[in-house]
Design a protein around this motif. Sequence first.
Motif, short mmCIF file in Angstrom:
data_model
loop_
_atom_site.label_atom_id
_atom_site.label_comp_id
_atom_site.label_asym_id
_atom_site.label_seq_id
_atom_site.Cartn_x
_atom_site.Cartn_y
_atom_site.Cartn_z
N ASN A 99 -16.72 -1.59 25.43
CA ASN A 99 -17.28 -1.18 23.97
C ASN A 99 -16.85 0.06 24.20
N VAL A 100 -16.11 0.91 24.89
CA VAL A 100 -15.81 2.20 24.59
C VAL A 100 -14.23 2.87 24.66
N SER A 101 -14.22 3.59 23.30
CA SER A 101 -12.53 4.22 23.47
C SER A 101 -12.87 5.34 23.31
N LEU A 102 -11.99 6.22 24.50
CA LEU A 102 -12.21 7.62 24.48
C LEU A 102 -10.60 8.26 24.85
N GLY A 103 -10.35 8.81 24.04
CA GLY A 103 -9.14 9.94 23.18
C GLY A 103 -9.41 11.31 24.09
N VAL A 104 -8.15 11.33 24.60
CA VAL A 104 -7.87 12.60 24.91
C VAL A 104 -7.21 13.93 24.18
N VAL A 105 -7.67 14.96 23.02
CA VAL A 105 -6.85 15.43 21.86
C VAL A 105 -5.43 16.27 22.72
N PRO A 106 -4.54 16.33 23.27
CA PRO A 106 -3.66 17.07 24.33
C PRO A 106 -3.08 18.88 23.22
N MET A 107 -3.32 19.66 25.12
CA MET A 107 -3.29 21.12 24.63
C MET A 107 -1.49 21.04 24.02
N ARG A 108 -1.30 21.40 22.43
CA ARG A 108 0.05 21.78 22.44
C ARG A 108 0.65 22.15 21.27
N SER A 109 2.16 22.74 21.03
CA SER A 109 1.96 24.06 20.46
C SER A 109 2.69 23.81 19.18
N ASP A 110 1.82 22.75 19.04
CA ASP A 110 3.04 21.93 17.67
C ASP A 110 2.04 21.11 16.59
N ARG A 111 0.93 21.75 16.50
CA ARG A 111 -0.53 20.50 16.16
C ARG A 111 -0.26 20.71 14.68
N VAL A 112 -0.85 19.31 13.97
CA VAL A 112 -1.13 19.38 12.75
C VAL A 112 -1.74 19.45 12.07
N ARG A 113 -3.49 19.54 12.90
CA ARG A 113 -3.99 18.90 12.27
C ARG A 113 -5.03 19.49 13.81
N TRP A 114 -5.78 21.29 13.22
CA TRP A 114 -6.18 21.61 14.25
C TRP A 114 -8.05 21.71 14.93
N PRO A 115 -8.04 22.44 15.83
CA PRO A 115 -9.33 21.22 16.37
C PRO A 115 -10.41 21.96 15.14
N ALA A 116 -11.36 20.90 14.68
CA ALA A 116 -12.91 20.99 14.60
C ALA A 116 -14.04 21.31 15.18
#
Length: 282
Positions: free
Chosen positions: A205-222
């Motif tokens: 019942n769990v989804s775990l996602g990791v947003v990788p560090m990269r130099s060309d992100r189009v959506r910055w951290p919030a």
Amino acid sequence: MAVSASSSVQRARQNLADRLSEIQRDAGLTGRDLATACGWYPSKVSRLLNAHTPPSEDDIREWCRACGAEDRAADLIASLRAVEGMFIEWRRLERAGLKAAQEARLPLYERTRRFRSYSSWLVPGLIQTPGYTTAALQAIQQRRGLVDDVSAAVAARMERQRVLYEGDRRFAFLIEESVLRCGIGGDDIMRDQLHHLTTVGSLPNVSLGVVPMRSDRVRWPAEGFWIFDSAQVNVELVSGYLTITQPSEITMYAETFAELADLALHGPAARELITSAAALLG
């Protein structure tokens, strides 16, 4: 009332000011007339009408009395209290200690069936280990000069984690890769925490996602946030705890979560990032 930059809070304040303005118009009073009747400076009426200054409960009573609308005061005061509850300063929330602050959130978790959580700076509380939680709450207790009830607060947070295993609930967690690499509590605590993430991430019942560090992100951290069903969003700010209930803004956070989820790695790819971070700890 604490001042927040949230448009949810400001909109709620303006709605209350608009209701006061309506009562004034119905009474046929100018701003100067109203100020005279209440014994105020005219500038105070202007500030209240423009939502630059939130009214007190006594202000609302005086306003309604001057306008001959005493029967509407109770409803307006109830609205004022709702607005005040949208933003709570940390010192107010934690006045009775960290344990009480943890316990206060339990009913919300128990009634929620779909959880979405995004964090750019810490592992979310529902999937923390006792050691990680202890290190996090000790840092908060020391920084804010609170009563030392960290052990009891840790126990309360661990008790709250039972919602992961009870009932028909679904959980989606998103964390930035930096959370895996900029830890707290030292290598041993972080190593245990990272191993725990791989265990929790395997729950059906769990989804775990990791947003990788990269130099060309189009959506910055919030800022970190929680979405509880479609009923509310909670955001932890530097100054306090924000509750958002405006449907349009809940939708904005849901869309942000979806955008970040599209950037994230899930399943084996996410586990590879986690185990890679753990390997750097030895």
